[in-house]
Structure formats: C-alpha cells, structure tokens
Scaffold this active site. Sequence first.
Site, PDB file in Angstrom:
ATOM      1  N   GLY A  45       0.820  -1.211   0.000  1.00  0.00           N
ATOM      2  CA  GLY A  45       0.000   0.000   0.000  1.00  0.00           C
ATOM      3  C   GLY A  45       0.849   1.254   0.000  1.00  0.00           C
ATOM      4  N   GLN A  46       0.144   2.365  -0.107  1.00  0.00           N
ATOM      5  CA  GLN A  46       0.832   3.649  -0.176  1.00  0.00           C
ATOM      6  C   GLN A  46       1.648   3.931   1.089  1.00  0.00           C
ATOM      7  OE1 GLN A  46      -0.247   8.346  -0.889  1.00  0.00           O
ATOM      8  NE2 GLN A  46      -1.929   6.962  -0.647  1.00  0.00           N
ATOM      9  N   ASP A  57      -2.656 -13.126   5.889  1.00  0.00           N
ATOM     10  CA  ASP A  57      -3.903 -12.521   5.405  1.00  0.00           C
ATOM     11  C   ASP A  57      -4.635 -11.948   6.608  1.00  0.00           C
ATOM     12  OD1 ASP A  57      -6.465 -11.923   4.475  1.00  0.00           O
ATOM     13  OD2 ASP A  57      -6.342 -13.476   2.927  1.00  0.00           O
ATOM     14  N   ALA A 111      -5.055  -2.195   5.394  1.00  0.00           N
ATOM     15  CA  ALA A 111      -6.468  -1.928   5.690  1.00  0.00           C
ATOM     16  C   ALA A 111      -7.299  -2.264   4.462  1.00  0.00           C
ATOM     17  CB  ALA A 111      -6.671  -0.456   6.057  1.00  0.00           C
ATOM     18  N   THR A 113      -8.667   6.995  10.243  1.00  0.00           N
ATOM     19  CA  THR A 113      -9.101   7.877   9.167  1.00  0.00           C
ATOM     20  C   THR A 113     -10.060   8.973   9.621  1.00  0.00           C
ATOM     21  OG1 THR A 113     -10.429   7.869   7.133  1.00  0.00           O
ATOM     22  CG2 THR A 113     -10.888   6.127   8.682  1.00  0.00           C
ATOM     23  N   ASP A 114     -10.096  10.057   8.858  1.00  0.00           N
ATOM     24  CA  ASP A 114     -11.099  11.109   9.069  1.00  0.00           C
ATOM     25  C   ASP A 114     -12.512  10.597   8.767  1.00  0.00           C
ATOM     26  OD1 ASP A 114     -10.063  10.968   6.344  1.00  0.00           O
ATOM     27  OD2 ASP A 114     -11.489  12.564   5.900  1.00  0.00           O
ATOM     28  N   TYR A 136     -17.048   1.703   5.666  1.00  0.00           N
ATOM     29  CA  TYR A 136     -15.603   1.873   5.874  1.00  0.00           C
ATOM     30  C   TYR A 136     -15.340   2.641   7.173  1.00  0.00           C
ATOM     31  CZ  TYR A 136     -10.917   3.894   5.182  1.00  0.00           C
ATOM     32  OH  TYR A 136      -9.611   4.297   5.344  1.00  0.00           O
ATOM     33  N   LYS A 162     -13.485   1.187  10.501  1.00  0.00           N
ATOM     34  CA  LYS A 162     -12.238   1.779  11.006  1.00  0.00           C
ATOM     35  C   LYS A 162     -12.422   2.265  12.451  1.00  0.00           C
ATOM     36  CE  LYS A 162      -8.847   2.532   9.106  1.00  0.00           C
ATOM     37  NZ  LYS A 162      -7.600   1.698   9.014  1.00  0.00           N
ATOM     38  N   TRP A 192      -6.856  11.849   3.411  1.00  0.00           N
ATOM     39  CA  TRP A 192      -6.452  12.252   2.063  1.00  0.00           C
ATOM     40  C   TRP A 192      -4.933  12.091   1.874  1.00  0.00           C
ATOM     41  CZ3 TRP A 192      -9.423  17.336   0.422  1.00  0.00           C
ATOM     42  CH2 TRP A 192     -10.771  17.194   0.702  1.00  0.00           C
TER      43      TRP A 192
HETATM   44  N1  LIG Z   1      -5.093   6.656   1.474  1.00  0.00           N
HETATM   45  C1  LIG Z   1      -5.812   7.535   2.149  1.00  0.00           C
HETATM   46  O1  LIG Z   1      -6.193   8.585   1.620  1.00  0.00           O
HETATM   47  C2  LIG Z   1      -6.167   7.293   3.589  1.00  0.00           C
HETATM   48  C3  LIG Z   1      -6.997   8.203   4.226  1.00  0.00           C
HETATM   49  C4  LIG Z   1      -7.329   7.999   5.565  1.00  0.00           C
HETATM   50  C5  LIG Z   1      -6.830   6.904   6.238  1.00  0.00           C
HETATM   51  N2  LIG Z   1      -6.035   6.004   5.584  1.00  0.00           N
HETATM   52  C6  LIG Z   1      -5.554   4.861   6.357  1.00  0.00           C
HETATM   53  O2  LIG Z   1      -4.146   4.759   6.201  1.00  0.00           O
HETATM   54  C7  LIG Z   1      -3.750   3.401   6.231  1.00  0.00           C
HETATM   55  C8  LIG Z   1      -2.893   3.050   5.023  1.00  0.00           C
HETATM   56  O3  LIG Z   1      -3.675   3.265   3.850  1.00  0.00           O
HETATM   57  P1  LIG Z   1      -3.060   3.230   2.384  1.00  0.00           P
HETATM   58  O4  LIG Z   1      -3.507   4.445   1.683  1.00  0.00           O
HETATM   59  O5  LIG Z   1      -1.611   2.924   2.437  1.00  0.00           O
HETATM   60  O6  LIG Z   1      -3.872   1.983   1.800  1.00  0.00           O
HETATM   61  P2  LIG Z   1      -3.655   1.177   0.432  1.00  0.00           P
HETATM   62  O7  LIG Z   1      -2.684   1.889  -0.433  1.00  0.00           O
HETATM   63  O8  LIG Z   1      -5.020   0.901  -0.106  1.00  0.00           O
HETATM   64  O9  LIG Z   1      -3.001  -0.184   0.932  1.00  0.00           O
HETATM   65  C9  LIG Z   1      -3.726  -1.101   1.680  1.00  0.00           C
HETATM   66  C10 LIG Z   1      -2.796  -2.202   2.100  1.00  0.00           C
HETATM   67  O10 LIG Z   1      -3.549  -3.148   2.889  1.00  0.00           O
HETATM   68  C11 LIG Z   1      -3.261  -4.452   2.408  1.00  0.00           C
HETATM   69  N3  LIG Z   1      -4.372  -5.350   2.652  1.00  0.00           N
HETATM   70  C12 LIG Z   1      -5.679  -5.169   2.354  1.00  0.00           C
HETATM   71  N4  LIG Z   1      -6.390  -6.270   2.692  1.00  0.00           N
HETATM   72  C13 LIG Z   1      -5.505  -7.152   3.229  1.00  0.00           C
HETATM   73  C14 LIG Z   1      -5.618  -8.468   3.762  1.00  0.00           C
HETATM   74  N5  LIG Z   1      -6.791  -9.113   3.810  1.00  0.00           N
HETATM   75  N6  LIG Z   1      -4.504  -9.062   4.222  1.00  0.00           N
HETATM   76  C15 LIG Z   1      -3.303  -8.436   4.177  1.00  0.00           C
HETATM   77  N7  LIG Z   1      -3.135  -7.202   3.679  1.00  0.00           N
HETATM   78  C16 LIG Z   1      -4.224  -6.563   3.208  1.00  0.00           C
HETATM   79  C17 LIG Z   1      -3.030  -4.249   0.936  1.00  0.00           C
HETATM   80  O11 LIG Z   1      -2.377  -5.386   0.415  1.00  0.00           O
HETATM   81  P3  LIG Z   1      -2.663  -5.915  -1.103  1.00  0.00           P
HETATM   82  O12 LIG Z   1      -1.844  -5.051  -1.999  1.00  0.00           O
HETATM   83  O13 LIG Z   1      -2.237  -7.331  -1.068  1.00  0.00           O
HETATM   84  O14 LIG Z   1      -4.152  -5.749  -1.341  1.00  0.00           O
HETATM   85  C18 LIG Z   1      -2.187  -2.991   0.945  1.00  0.00           C
HETATM   86  O15 LIG Z   1      -0.845  -3.295   1.241  1.00  0.00           O
HETATM   87  C19 LIG Z   1      -5.034   2.580   6.368  1.00  0.00           C
HETATM   88  O16 LIG Z   1      -5.260   2.295   7.724  1.00  0.00           O
HETATM   89  C20 LIG Z   1      -6.109   3.536   5.872  1.00  0.00           C
HETATM   90  O17 LIG Z   1      -7.374   3.246   6.447  1.00  0.00           O
HETATM   91  C21 LIG Z   1      -5.689   6.172   4.278  1.00  0.00           C
END
Ligand SMILES: NC(=O)c1ccc[n+]([C@@H]2O[C@H](COP(=O)([O-])OP(=O)(O)OC[C@H]3O[C@@H](n4cnc5c(N)ncnc54)[C@H](OP(=O)(O)O)[C@@H]3O)[C@@H](O)[C@H]2O)c1
Length: 293
Positions: free
Chosen positions: A12-13, A37, A61, A102-103, A126, A130, A150
């Site tokens: 993920g990001q 998993d 997530a 998250t917000d 979602y 969370k 964001w």
């Molecule tokens: N991006 C945003 O704008 C944002 C905003 C608010 C909060 N957040 C929070 O920030 C955190 C990081 O978000 P992100 O943006 O980095 O998310 P992301 O880019 O969507 O990455 C999600 C990660 O979770 C993994 N994942 C999902 N389901 C899984 C499972 N069943 N088992 C193992 N791994 C799993 C994915 O792996 P795969 O590649 O294998 O699917 C990926 O590595 C999260 O807690 C998110 O709720 C993000």
Amino acid sequence: MTLKVLQFGATGQVGQALTAAASDAIELTVLSRAEVDLADPAAIHAAILAADCDLIWNAAAFTMVDTAEAEPEAAFAVNAAAPEAMAQACAERGIAFVHLSTDSVFDGETDRPYVETDAAEPISVYGRSKLAGEQAVLARPKTTVLRVSWVFSPYGRNYVSFMLNLGRTREVLKVVADQYGSPTDGEALAGFMVARAARWASSEPADPAFGLFHFANAGETSRYDFAKAAIARDPLTHARLEPTTQGAFAEAAARPPRSPLDSSKLAATFGFMPQSWKPAVERVADQLVRNGF
Ligand SMILES: NC(=O)c1ccc[n+]([C@@H]2O[C@H](COP(=O)([O-])OP(=O)(O)OC[C@H]3O[C@@H](n4cnc5c(N)ncnc54)[C@H](OP(=O)(O)O)[C@@H]3O)[C@@H](O)[C@H]2O)c1
C-alpha cells in the site's frame, strides 16, 4: 542496538512510504498479504507471538470505500477484527502497537477542524469498520492510533498521481469542490513514525505517546483545490479543471463533506507539526512529474 519493527502491509501507499523511510534507522520486517492474510486473526496472532521485535505497526487496511458498502463483513474483518488481534497479541507480549485510522470516522458536519475528543459518527461502512478497529486497539495497553486523511505520496494509488494522470488524458476534468479536508503527506507520516519508533518501543503504558492522535498537514482545502495544486506543477497537462459537486458522482459510500483534522495534540505531545498542505503537495507532484508519475 538497532530497533526491530514488524510491519503489516507491504504494497500500500503508506506501507511503501514506511519501508522507504526505515532504511538504516530501524530493522524493518514487512509482512505482505501472502505471508499473513488479515482476514485470518489466528494467523495474525501467531505471526506476532513468533516475531522478535520491539514495535509493531499496521499499514494494511480494507481501503475500498465503495466496495465496503457491499462487503461489510470483509471490511470489518480487516479493519476491526485484524487490528484487534494485533493489539491483543502485542498486549500479551508487552509490545507497543501503532495503528492508522481515518477522518472517515466523522460525519463531516463541522464548522472547525476535528480534534480527538470530538464524537465519531461515521456515515459509511468503511468509517464504521475503522472506528471499531481504533476502539478495539485503544482498549489495549501501549497502543497508538494515528488518524490520517487524504494521504498522498510518491507511492501507490493516491489522489495526486491519479489527478496528474487524468490531467494528461482529459480535456475537461471535473473535480469535487464541495468536499473539504486536510491532505496528509505520506512521507512526513512515515518519517514521523520511524523517528518516534524508539520512543514507542521504550515507553511505559502511561506515556502520553500512546493514545489517539490526528496527523494531517496544516490547513484545509477542497478536493478541487487539492487537484489544482498538483496539476499546476505538470507542464504537460492538457486538462481544464471544472468544479463539480460530490452529489454529481454516483458513489456507493457517503463521504464526510468536511473532515479536516486538527493536529495540535500531535504537536504538543511529540513536538512535530506537519507543514502546510500546499507546499507538500507541490513537492510530491514535482517528484512524480520528474519521474513520469
Ligand atoms: N489513502 C488515504 O487517503 C487514507 C486516508 C485515511 C486513512 N487512511 C488509512 O491509512 C492506512 C494506510 O492506507 P493506504 O492508503 O496505504 O492503503 P492502500 O494503499 O489501499 O493499501 C492497503 C494495504 O492493505 C493491504 N491489505 C488489504 N487487505 C488485506 C488483507 N486481507 N490481508 C493483508 N493485507 C491486506 C493491501 O495489500 P494488497 O496489496 O495485497 O491488497 C495494501 O498493502 C489505512 O489504515 C487507511 O485506512 C488512508
């Protein structure tokens, strides 16, 4: 002695930003979905009990906000049951745990940036999943939840790279102008987590470094101005931006109309305040443009 950190979430990001930030500062072991998993709490528990580490953080997530409406069980498994299993296993081992939220736990009906003590009233599956996750985590000792919003970075799928791509492929780009929030610099977040890892790992449960914190760049913007700030950095963009409304998009999940996060508690506790959102977005957009996105 190098600090050992175990990270859930490889691809993920934020996971990628953390891996990049860790470099020589800490010894990082990353578990991908193929290794553990998150739908399997027993596997999470076993992985933590088997780990030799000083700190655990969770960058994984279920982030597909619209899909979550149709798959609430999957969203709750990954966003609530999984972090609960992580926090529980950490408690059994006496290991500190850092989780991200998250917000989207807020309904977005506010006239000022949200603080940690504001009531969380999510309006999507979602957001509810969370919120359940952060509550389960914070019920255990030595846990920290960082609420971000964001998120943008040079890594993975994110709003800045998405908009830069659209800017090169569309003539007209309609962007939501009635949704407001605080963008979060993923690299600043990762740098912060790496720099504070030793403090979390060595702190007693009563240390103020544990608990709930908002982590977002200073200031508030609309989705429209966020996109505009990124696209303005790309000399090869074709698109003309036009404001539109959130209601114009038929999305399964409701989004909070206004959910900026106030990061004052973070600044007071850790002496760290993320910079204003715009120069941070410009820095990342410049980097993405230089690298061809
Ligand atoms: N991006 C945003 O704008 C944002 C905003 C608010 C909060 N957040 C929070 O920030 C955190 C990081 O978000 P992100 O943006 O980095 O998310 P992301 O880019 O969507 O990455 C999600 C990660 O979770 C993994 N994942 C999902 N389901 C899984 C499972 N069943 N088992 C193992 N791994 C799993 C994915 O792996 P795969 O590649 O294998 O699917 C990926 O590595 C999260 O807690 C998110 O709720 C993000």
